[in-house]
Design a protein around this motif. Structure first.
Motif, PDB file in Angstrom:
ATOM      1  N   ALA A 154       0.814  -1.213   0.000  1.00 24.14           N
ATOM      2  CA  ALA A 154       0.000   0.000   0.000  1.00 24.14           C
ATOM      3  C   ALA A 154       0.852   1.269   0.000  1.00 24.14           C
ATOM      4  O   ALA A 154       0.361   2.339  -0.391  1.00 24.14           O
ATOM      5  N   ILE A 155       2.112   1.148   0.411  1.00 26.51           N
ATOM      6  CA  ILE A 155       2.982   2.337   0.475  1.00 26.51           C
ATOM      7  C   ILE A 155       3.156   2.972  -0.903  1.00 26.51           C
ATOM      8  O   ILE A 155       2.899   4.172  -1.069  1.00 26.51           O
ATOM      9  N   PRO A 156       3.582   2.211  -1.930  1.00 22.03           N
ATOM     10  CA  PRO A 156       3.682   2.844  -3.251  1.00 22.03           C
ATOM     11  C   PRO A 156       2.331   3.287  -3.802  1.00 22.03           C
ATOM     12  O   PRO A 156       2.259   4.266  -4.560  1.00 22.03           O
ATOM     13  N   GLY A 157       1.256   2.560  -3.430  1.00 26.32           N
ATOM     14  CA  GLY A 157      -0.079   2.981  -3.863  1.00 26.32           C
ATOM     15  C   GLY A 157      -0.454   4.335  -3.285  1.00 26.32           C
ATOM     16  O   GLY A 157      -0.994   5.203  -3.988  1.00 26.32           O
ATOM     17  N   LEU A 158      -0.147   4.518  -2.008  1.00 26.38           N
ATOM     18  CA  LEU A 158      -0.433   5.799  -1.355  1.00 26.38           C
ATOM     19  C   LEU A 158       0.413   6.920  -1.952  1.00 26.38           C
ATOM     20  O   LEU A 158      -0.080   8.026  -2.202  1.00 26.38           O
ATOM     21  N   LEU A 159       1.695   6.623  -2.197  1.00 21.85           N
ATOM     22  CA  LEU A 159       2.570   7.629  -2.792  1.00 21.85           C
ATOM     23  C   LEU A 159       2.104   8.006  -4.203  1.00 21.85           C
ATOM     24  O   LEU A 159       2.174   9.164  -4.598  1.00 21.85           O
ATOM     25  N   LYS A 160       1.616   7.003  -4.943  1.00 21.71           N
ATOM     26  CA  LYS A 160       1.106   7.257  -6.293  1.00 21.71           C
ATOM     27  C   LYS A 160      -0.129   8.152  -6.243  1.00 21.71           C
ATOM     28  O   LYS A 160      -0.252   9.113  -7.016  1.00 21.71           O
ATOM     29  N   ALA A 161      -1.031   7.831  -5.324  1.00 25.23           N
ATOM     30  CA  ALA A 161      -2.289   8.566  -5.248  1.00 25.23           C
ATOM     31  C   ALA A 161      -2.101   9.979  -4.717  1.00 25.23           C
ATOM     32  O   ALA A 161      -2.762  10.920  -5.178  1.00 25.23           O
ATOM     33  N   ARG A 162      -1.196  10.147  -3.757  1.00 24.48           N
ATOM     34  CA  ARG A 162      -1.052  11.448  -3.096  1.00 24.48           C
ATOM     35  C   ARG A 162      -0.034  12.362  -3.749  1.00 24.48           C
ATOM     36  O   ARG A 162      -0.193  13.587  -3.747  1.00 24.48           O
ATOM     37  N   THR A 163       1.030  11.787  -4.271  1.00 21.81           N
ATOM     38  CA  THR A 163       2.115  12.624  -4.789  1.00 21.81           C
ATOM     39  C   THR A 163       2.391  12.406  -6.271  1.00 21.81           C
ATOM     40  O   THR A 163       3.151  13.177  -6.874  1.00 21.81           O
TER      41      THR A 163
END
Length: 248
Positions: free
Chosen positions: A136-145
């Motif tokens: 989920a870490i890269p998913g969150l980074l993709k979605a937010r940044t």
């Protein structure tokens, strides 16, 4: 042509292509034989290599067991990669996610004393949660940044590898009496039953029912894609993100 046949065709083509490329590499790296103009020996080396490949994978019960053992994590990692591909993303971080899940399941495996009917499912669920949270870490980074998932997942692979090496030297994970990076033993109650356990105490037959879990996961992924709204939304997003967004 049905989707299943098309998928099978691409799988077979991939296998054939891999065998052809491998054959070319095996032949051209037999420098001594080629240098002497002995193409027969080079081709014989190719035949020996491919026969060894087959017998090493299926030539005995032990070979089949080892093949199943090696295929199990690859199947599960393949599902992690495929689910991202279907949504139009590139998950290059399966290695790191596997390590995160493995360490989470490992901790549950040795930290608790539970009946097998509870301990095994708990360890499997913990592994799934650990891998999912790390993924989920890269998913969150993709979605937010907007950070590209290829870069972040590759970097997280390295972070996971070094974190595992560090954890295995901490008192929490390190096996008593050992100074090298090796973990405590998982409790017997948390170990998956062996597939060939009915054959007695053959310690060389390592395959376990995790293979069945992987097959069930494969079926579950197929069902998700083909039979659920979420699966349709994933594929629609993968085909055309803007059109899927416009369609709601």
């Amino acid at each position: 042509m049905s989707e299943t046949l098309k998928s099978l065709r691409f799988t077979l083509l991939a296998i054939v292509a891999a065998l052809i490329v491998s054959a070319f590499i095996i032949v051209i790296t037999d420098i001594e034989a080629l240098g002497n103009g002995d193409f027969g020996t080079a081709l014989s080396t190719l035949r020996t290599a491919y026969w060894g490949l087959f017998t090493g994978a299926f030539g005995s019960l032990r070979a089949i067991s080892n093949t199943i053992t090696g295929a199990t994590p690859l199947l599960l990692a393949g599902l992690a990669v495929s689910s991202a591909f279907k949504a139009g993303l590139f998950n290059i971080g399966a290695t790191g996610q596997m390590l995160a899940g493995a360490m989470t399941g490992l901790w549950v495996g040795f930290a608790f004393q539970l009946p097998p009917l509870l301990h095994v499912p708990l360890a499997l669920i913990a592994s799934a949660i650990g891998g999912a949270l790390y993924g989920a870490i890269p998913g969150l980074l993709k979605a937010r940044t907007g950070a590209h998932e290829v870069i972040t997942t590759i970097m997280l692979n390295g972070i996971a590898s070094f974190t595992v090496l560090w954890l295995l030297k901490t008192e929490l994970f390190k096996r008593e009496g050992r100074d090298d990076a090796i973990s405590k033993f998982v409790e017997e109650s948390a170990r998956l039953p062996r597939l060939f356990g009915f054959m007695g105490n053959r310690i060389d037959l390592l395959a376990h029912t995790g293979f069945i879990v992987a097959l069930l996961g494969t079926f579950g992924f197929w069902w998700l894609l083909r039979k659920t709204t979420l699966g349709f939304e994933m594929q629609a997003t993968g085909f055309n993100q803007e059109a899927a967004k416009y369609a709601g």
